[in-house]
Design an enzyme around this catalytic site. Structure first.
Site, PDB file in Angstrom:
ATOM      1  N   ASN A 576       0.934  -1.290   0.178  1.00 57.93           N
ATOM      2  CA  ASN A 576       0.033  -0.084  -0.082  1.00 57.93           C
ATOM      3  C   ASN A 576       0.947   1.128   0.097  1.00 57.93           C
ATOM      4  OD1 ASN A 576      -2.394   1.459  -0.194  1.00 57.93           O
ATOM      5  ND2 ASN A 576      -2.858   1.409   2.191  1.00 57.93           N
ATOM      6  N   MET A 592       1.154   7.334   8.371  1.00 61.05           N
ATOM      7  CA  MET A 592       0.096   6.314   8.587  1.00 61.05           C
ATOM      8  C   MET A 592      -0.132   5.093   7.724  1.00 61.05           C
ATOM      9  SD  MET A 592      -3.542   7.142  10.396  1.00 61.05           S
ATOM     10  CE  MET A 592      -3.007   8.268  11.509  1.00 61.05           C
ATOM     11  N   PRO A 593       1.045   4.530   7.616  1.00 68.37           N
ATOM     12  CA  PRO A 593       0.750   2.977   6.901  1.00 68.37           C
ATOM     13  C   PRO A 593      -0.254   2.250   7.365  1.00 68.37           C
ATOM     14  CG  PRO A 593       2.758   2.861   8.307  1.00 68.37           C
ATOM     15  CD  PRO A 593       2.421   4.024   8.400  1.00 68.37           C
ATOM     16  N   HIS A 594      -0.951   1.443   6.430  1.00 64.79           N
ATOM     17  CA  HIS A 594      -1.941   0.495   6.809  1.00 64.79           C
ATOM     18  C   HIS A 594      -2.422  -0.223   5.738  1.00 64.79           C
ATOM     19  CE1 HIS A 594      -4.241   3.985   5.354  1.00 64.79           C
ATOM     20  NE2 HIS A 594      -5.132   2.925   5.012  1.00 64.79           N
ATOM     21  N   ALA A 595      -3.467  -1.177   5.566  1.00 71.03           N
ATOM     22  CA  ALA A 595      -3.759  -2.044   4.649  1.00 71.03           C
ATOM     23  C   ALA A 595      -5.398  -2.290   4.713  1.00 71.03           C
ATOM     24  CB  ALA A 595      -3.203  -3.263   4.538  1.00 71.03           C
TER      25      ALA A 595
END
Length: 678
Positions: A576, A592-595
Site C-alpha cells: 500500500n 500512517m501506513p495501513h492495509a
C-alpha cells in the site's frame, strides 16, 4: 454516429419487434452506455418532431406504433426545433460565443445560427447576463464587435454545462473529425477509469466526454489552460500526466500539462457508481468526518441502522470526494431525483441538510440542495434495506366497455396465466367512481383509460403475447411493505381490543408475519477510545530505520506481535505504501501506513514508532517522516474514535515535538494519554 442512429431508428422505430440493449450493442460493436445515449438522442429528435418516444425499460427497447417516415425528416426538423426553442437557442448562442476565441460579431453569429437580427439582439442581452453570472465579461469594441474576457476555467465550465443541456449539439455542430476524436476519448476514458478502479455513472461519463471536447475545441483556438504549480499530484492527475502523449495523439495537437490537470480534476469531480478503495488526498479527514456526519444524521433522524450499515459508510465515503471536488470548483451535480427526495424523504432530507454542516465546517466548502439530496439518498437506501418487504397477491381491476362475455373471457385468461386477485370488472364510468375510494395495484383496460395514482395497461381482450409480457413485467415489480402500525389500524377499524391485550397481539402478529419492529434496535458499532487500545508494547521510541520500508515494517511488527494482525498484514502495508506513498504521509513528519481489513487485520490496533533519524517517504512537502503510526482495523468504522483522538493530538505541534523527543514508550504513552488518564 448519424449512420448508427439511422440504423437504430429503422430497427426500433420502423419494425414491430422488441430489441435488447445488449443485442443492439453487439450488433453495432459499441457499449451498452453508447446505445442508451443513442436512444436518448433519438427520443429528443422524435419529441422535437412531435412523435412518441421509444420505450426503454429494463434493458429492452420497443416502439408502440411503427413510424412510416424517413429518418432524414427528423434530422431536417432539428434546426427548426433549435431556433424555436428559447432555451436551446440561447445555449447555442453561448457555445458559439465561447468557441469563437477572444472576439465575435453579430454577423458571425447570424451566419452560424440563421436567426433574425432582432431575435439575436434580444437573446444576446440575456446571454450576456448569464455570462456575467459566471464571471465572463462581454464588452462591445468599436468596429470590432464584442470582446470576451474571463478565466479559462470559468469559460470551459460554462461550455460543458451549456453543451450538456443542448440535446442535439453534436448532431448539429460536430463534424466527422470531431466525432472520431470523441470515440477515441471514450475508449481512453474507459481505460483510465478501469485502471483507477472506478465506474462512472452514465451522466458523469457523458459529461467527461464533453469536457474532452471542450478542451480540444479551446486548444484548437489557442486557449490552453494555465494553472499554478502542484506539490502533490492526485491519482487522476498522475494517470493523465503519464498518458500525456496519448492525449496529444487523440487531439492531433500539443496539449499542456495544465490541460491534463484540468481533465484529471474533471474526472475527480465525476460521480462514480462504484470505486475500489484507494488512498487519495484528504483520505484521513474524509474517513473521520464521514463517521461524524453519519452520527450527526442519526441524532437528528432517529434510525439506529445508520450507525451500523457499512454500505452507507462506504457509499458516502466514495461520494464525498467528487462532491468535495465539485464544491471546490464551484460546480455542482444536478440531482434529477431532487423532487422525489423532497416529496418522499422530506424529514430525512431536513436532518441531512442540518447535519451537512459537519462536512462543510471540516472541509471548508458549501454543499447546495442538489448535493445534499444525493447524501439523503444514501441514508434513504438504509431505511429501504431495513424495512420489511414481501410479495403479496397483486390486486387488479379490469376496465372494459364491451359486454359481460368479453370481460369474462379476459378475466378467465388473466386468472389462468397470472396469480392475481381480480377485484372486479368495470365500465370506464364505473371504474372512475370505484377508484375514488379504492386503490388497486394495477388496472388492465381494453380501452384508453388513465388514472392518476395507478398504472394502467391497455390490452387486447384476448391477451396477445406482447400483452402477457407487459403484464408479467409489471406484476414482477409489485411489492408491499408490511408495517405493524398499519396492521393494528386495520384491526382497530372492526374490533375493539382491550388495552392490556394490544401488546401481546402486536407481538404475536409480528412473529407470525416476520416483522421485527418489536425487537430490540441494533446498537451502533462499538468504537473504543484511544486509551483502550494503545499500550506501551505498541510503541517504539527512537527506532533506527535505514529506509521507508524498515520504518513501515516496524510499525506492522508491533501490531503482529500484539496479535492484532497476521504476518501477511505487514506485506500488505508495504504494498500500500508503494502504491500510495504520497498519501500515507498525512501531515509534516507523520506517516500512517495501513492495509485493508481483509488483508490480515485481526482486531483494532494502533502502533507508534518514532524514528531516531527522519526517513524520506516521497512526499514533496511533508517529508521527512519522524513518526510512523501503524493502523489496522477489522472494518471501516470501529477504529475511527481512537483514530480521531490520535489525529487531534498529532495536530498539536507542541505534543508532536514532545513525542518525537521522548526516549521511551512509557514517556510517549503519558504524553498521548495525559497525566489524568494514566
Amino acid at each position: 454516429m448519424e449512420n448508427r442512429l439511422l440504423e437504430i431508428f429503422r430497427l426500433v422505430c420502423q419494425s414491430n419487434r422488441e430489441f435488447t440493449v445488449r443485442e443492439l450493442a453487439q450488433q453495432f460493436s459499441v457499449s451498452s452506455r453508447t446505445i442508451y445515449s443513442d436512444i436518448k438522442k433519438l427520443n429528443e429528435l422524435l419529441e422535437a418532431s412531435g412523435y412518441p418516444e421509444i420505450n426503454a425499460d429494463k434493458g429492452k427497447m420497443f416502439y408502440t406504433d411503427p413510424l412510416m417516415i424517413e429518418f432524414e425528416s427528423l434530422i431536417l426538423s432539428t434546426p427548426a426545433f433549435v431556433l424555436s426553442n428559447l432555451r436551446i437557442r440561447r445555449l447555442r448562442i453561448t457555445t458559439s460565443i465561447l468557441l469563437s476565441g477572444d472576439q465575435f460579431t453579430v454577423d458571425d453569429l447570424l451566419k452560424e445560427l440563421d436567426i433574425s437580427r432582432n431575435t439575436l439582439i434580444a437573446d444576446l442581452k440575456e446571454v450576456r447576463e448569464m455570462l456575467s453570472f459566471h464571471s465572463i465579461a462581454v464588452e462591445a469594441t468599436p468596429f470590432k464587435g464584442y470582446r470576451i474576457s474571463g478565466k479559462e476555467q470559468n469559460i470551459r465550465n460554462l461550455l460543458i454545462l451549456s453543451i450538456s443541456e443542448d440535446p442535439l449539439f453534436f448532431e448539429d455542430r460536430a463534424g466527422k473529425e470531431d466525432m472520431q476524436i470523441l470515440y477515441s476519448c471514450e475508449a481512453f476514458l474507459d481505460d483510465v477509469a478501469r485502471r483507477l478502479n472506478v465506474e462512472l455513472s452514465d451522466v458523469s461519463f457523458n459529461r467527461m466526454l464533453i469536457a474532452f471536447y471542450v478542451t480540444y475545441a479551446r486548444i484548437s483556438i489557442g486557449k490552453a489552460f494555465t494553472g499554478g504549480p502542484k506539490d502533490v499530484l492526485t491519482r487522476e492527475e498522475k494517470a493523465f500526466v503519464e498518458r500525456h502523449e496519448e492525449i496529444e495523439a487523440i487531439f492531433g495537437r500539443e496539449v499542456s500539462i495544465d490541460d491534463c490537470f484540468y481533465l484529471a480534476n474533471k474526472l475527480a469531480e465525476a460521480s462514480v457508481v462504484k470505486s475500489e478503495e484507494l488512498l487519495s488526498e484528504k483520505w484521513l479527514p474524509f474517513n473521520l468526518v464521514t463517521n461524524q456526519f453519519i452520527d450527526a444524521v442519526a441524532q437528528e433522524y432517529s434510525f439506529e441502522a445508520f450507525r451500523t450499515d457499512s454500505t452507507l459508510y462506504e457509499g458516502l465515503l466514495n461520494h464525498l470526494r467528487p462532491a468535495y471536488k465539485r464544491a471546490l470548483a464551484g460546480e455542482w451535480a444536478e440531482n434529477p431525483l431532487l423532487s422525489y427526495v423532497l416529496e418522499n424523504f422530506f424529514q430525512l432530507n431536513k436532518a441531512v441538510a442540518k447535519s451537512v454542516k459537519v462536512l462543510e465546517e471540516e472541509l471548508k466548502v458549501h454543499f447546495n440542495e442538489h448535493e445534499i439530496s444525493y447524501f439523503t439518498l444514501f441514508f434513504a437506501s438504509v431505511i429501504e434495506r431495513n424495512e420489511k418487504q414481501i410479495r403479496r397477491t397483486p390486486n387488479v381491476i379490469i376496465v372494459c366497455n364491451a359486454g359481460i362475455s368479453t370481460s369474462e373471457i379476459l378475466k378467465s385468461r388473466l386468472q389462468a396465466i397470472f396469480h392475481v386477485n381480480i377485484l372486479g370488472t368495470f365500465s370506464v364510468r364505473n371504474a372512475a367512481l370505484w377508484l375514488k375510494e379504492h386503490t388497486p395495484d394495477l388496472i388492465i383496460s381494453t380501452v384508453p383509460f388513465k388514472w392518476k395514482d395507478t398504472k394502467v395497461l391497455k390490452v387486447s381482450p384476448y391477451l396477445s403475447d406482447y400483452d402477457i409480457k407487459e403484464i408479467q413485467s409489471q406484476l414482477s415489480f409489485l411489492t408491499a411493505r408490511i408495517h405493524m402500525a398499519e396492521v393494528m389500524n386495520i384491526i382497530g377499524k372492526y374490533v375493539e381490543i382491550e388495552d392490556h391485550k394490544l401488546a401481546p397481539l402486536k407481538n404475536e402478529l409480528s412473529i407470525y408475519l416476520g416483522i421485527t419492529e418489536n425487537s430490540e434496535p441494533k446498537k451502533g458499532i462499538y468504537q473504543p477510545m484511544l486509551k483502550e487500545i494503545l499500550t506501551t508494547d505498541l510503541i517504539k521510541a527512537k527506532f533506527e530505520a535505514a529506509s521507508r520500508d524498515e520504518a513501515v515494517k516496524e510499525s506492522g511488527r508491533l501490531l503482529v506481535d500484539k496479535g492484532l494482525a497476521d504476518e501477511s498484514y505487514i506485506q500488505a502495508m508495504l504494498k500500500n505504501v508503494e502504491v500510495n506513498g504520497t498519501y500515507i504521509v498525512i501531515s509534516p513528519g507523520i506517516a500512517m501506513p495501513h492495509a485493508r481489513p481483509e488483508e490480515g487485520a485481526l482486531d483494532i490496533g494502533l502502533s507508534i514508532v518514532t524514528l531516531k533519524e527522519p526517513v524520506v517517504f516521497g512526499h514533496p512537502k511533508n517529508d521527512p517522516v519522524k513518526i510512523v503510526v501503524g493502523l489496522c482495523a477489522i472494518d471501516h468504522q470501529s477504529h475511527l474514535k481512537a483514530l480521531t483522538e490520535l489525529a487531534d493530538i498529532l495536530m498539536d505541534e507542541k505534543k508532536v515535538n514532545e513525542i518525537t523527543n521522548a526516549n521511551s514508550a512509557e514517556e510517549i504513552l503519558q504524553i498521548i494519554k495525559g497525566d489524568s488518564q494514566c
